[in-house]
Design a protein around this motif. Structure first.
Motif, PDB file in Angstrom:
ATOM      1  N   LYS A 111       3.317  81.814 115.227  1.00  0.00           N
ATOM      2  CA  LYS A 111       2.642  81.781 113.928  1.00  0.00           C
ATOM      3  C   LYS A 111       1.227  81.226 114.067  1.00  0.00           C
ATOM      4  O   LYS A 111       0.273  81.775 113.526  1.00  0.00           O
ATOM      5  CB  LYS A 111       3.463  80.915 112.954  1.00  0.00           C
ATOM      6  N   ASP A 112       1.123  80.118 114.792  1.00  0.00           N
ATOM      7  CA  ASP A 112      -0.185  79.468 114.947  1.00  0.00           C
ATOM      8  C   ASP A 112      -0.710  79.731 116.349  1.00  0.00           C
ATOM      9  O   ASP A 112      -0.828  78.814 117.168  1.00  0.00           O
ATOM     10  CB  ASP A 112      -0.064  77.966 114.684  1.00  0.00           C
ATOM     11  N   LEU A 113      -1.004  80.978 116.631  1.00  0.00           N
ATOM     12  CA  LEU A 113      -1.463  81.323 117.960  1.00  0.00           C
ATOM     13  C   LEU A 113      -2.925  80.933 118.131  1.00  0.00           C
ATOM     14  O   LEU A 113      -3.688  80.875 117.158  1.00  0.00           O
ATOM     15  CB  LEU A 113      -1.284  82.803 118.231  1.00  0.00           C
ATOM     16  N   GLY A 116      -5.952  82.250 116.026  1.00  0.00           N
ATOM     17  CA  GLY A 116      -5.513  82.628 114.692  1.00  0.00           C
ATOM     18  C   GLY A 116      -5.115  84.086 114.557  1.00  0.00           C
ATOM     19  O   GLY A 116      -5.391  84.907 115.427  1.00  0.00           O
ATOM     20  N   GLN A 117      -4.424  84.391 113.461  1.00  0.00           N
ATOM     21  CA  GLN A 117      -4.035  85.756 113.141  1.00  0.00           C
ATOM     22  C   GLN A 117      -5.106  86.375 112.253  1.00  0.00           C
ATOM     23  O   GLN A 117      -5.682  85.716 111.403  1.00  0.00           O
ATOM     24  CB  GLN A 117      -2.679  85.768 112.425  1.00  0.00           C
TER      25      GLN A 117
END
Length: 372
Positions: A111-113, A116-117
């Protein structure tokens, strides 16, 4: 009923071409489509034609689509045929997707790569309801996307680097110093290396590749995938001219890259870890890139010591049947005259029926004679 050969001629063929041209043009009171309109407003169709046509040229892909009346398979055939007439001036360096100008980047695993996404342009969150306002011109109602408060960091690391740092995923394949197989110039060979398989998959019919990926995900392939990362954006294309000896940028292309990871139980020599599946397509083709990555991983079954049981794991089945141009050619040729073949089969069927009826009659006569 008699079966006779149908005769055709140049005049009939010319008339067929004229009829086709009339159908292609359609109602002449409606303005003719321009290549810019097709390229700009049917972008996803253009991208698919470029992928399966093995050629990055939006204008030529638009021309092929217009000529083919929107028939994707025909347009792919046209573009691939034209490609064979072009000289090869140079071979580019491998593109570096880590230096991609990212417009979209999503991950289904973190989710928190790092970095960011970035949703970018996507149908993922639309309601799949017909928008009747598109039946009319809506240019005046278009609203621009508000600017982000912070600039995008385009040097975002790969999600797989996180797993790689913990030793939880297999190392990326390195092919330094080895010439990749060129499927556009050499016929397919089996057993195929991964480079040949990936080229085949990106040229393969999207529906077929998606179907294979779907079968694998449903259990006919034994892999449960996760989208580690999918990126859409622009990358530079570089060549190294002999007279210069260093790379120069000759253009920019849009690509979609997908990296899938799948669980691997390990072997006597390796601990359990994740394995990689890879997909890279020209333009914006997420469904194709994801399916390609999934099938790529499935086709690695033999090298990973997994049992090969399903079509998606069988490279001969996948590679031999994925090409839409070849498949269309074989299917379409049945429209051509087969009169001699059919006459031979017809005579064979008649002979077999006569022999069968004679045998049944003889058996019936012998049976009645014994009873009498």
């Amino acid at each position: 009923m008699a079966y006779v050969a149908v005769k055709g001629g140049e005049h009939a063929i010319l008339n067929a071409h004229k009829l086709l041209a009339e159908e292609r043009r359609g109602d002449t009171t409606v303005p003719e489509l321009t290549l810019d309109q097709i390229s700009g407003q049917l972008g996803l169709a253009i991208d698919r034609v470029m992928n399966e046509g093995s050629m990055y040229d939006r204008r030529l892909a638009a021309l092929a689509l217009k000529q083919a009346q929107g028939d994707l398979a025909e347009a792919i055939f046209l573009l691939r045929a034209y490609r064979t007439t072009l000289p090869r001036i140079a071979a580019s360096e491998p593109i570096d997707t880590k230096r991609m100008f990212v417009r979209r980047r999503v991950s289904g695993t973190f989710k928190d790569l790092p970095g960011g996404q970035l949703l970018g342009p996507t149908y993922d969150y639309t309601h799949r309801l017909l928008d009747f306002s598109l039946a009319e011109s809506v240019d005046e109602g278009l609203a621009g996307v508000p600017a982000s408060g912070s600039p995008i960091d385009f040097n975002v690391p790969s999600v797989l680097d996180v797993l790689d740092g913990d030793g939880l995923i297999e190392s990326a394949e390195r092919r330094a110093g080895r010439e990749p197989f060129d499927l556009t110039r050499s016929p397919m060979r089996l057993p195929a290396g991964r480079d040949q398989r990936l080229q085949n998959l990106v040229r393969g019919d999207e529906g077929f590749i998606v179907g294979l990926a779907y079968s694998s995900a449903r259990g006919y392939g034994g892999s449960h995938p996760y989208v580690a990362e999918m990126r859409l954006g622009e990358v530079d294309v570089e060549i190294v001219p002999e007279e210069l000896g260093f790379p120069i940028v000759i253009g920019e292309i849009t690509v979609t890259e997908c990296q899938m990871i799948s669980q691997f139980d390990g072997s006597a020599a390796t601990l359990p870890h994740f394995t990689r599946g890879y997909g890279l397509t020209l333009g914006h083709c997420e469904r194709k890139a994801m399916s390609m990555a999934l099938v790529d991983r499935t086709l690695r079954a033999r090298e990973l010591g997994e049992e090969v049981r399903y079509p998606a794991q069988d490279e001969e089945f996948v590679l031999s049947h994925s090409d839409s141009v070849e498949a269309t050619g074989l299917i379409s040729h049945y429209k051509l005259p087969h009169y001699v073949d059919f006459q031979a089969d017809l005579q064979l069927i008649r002979n077999m029926r006569a022999e069968r009826l004679a045998a049944e009659t003889k058996a019936r006569d012998e049976s009645s004679h014994e009873i009498g």
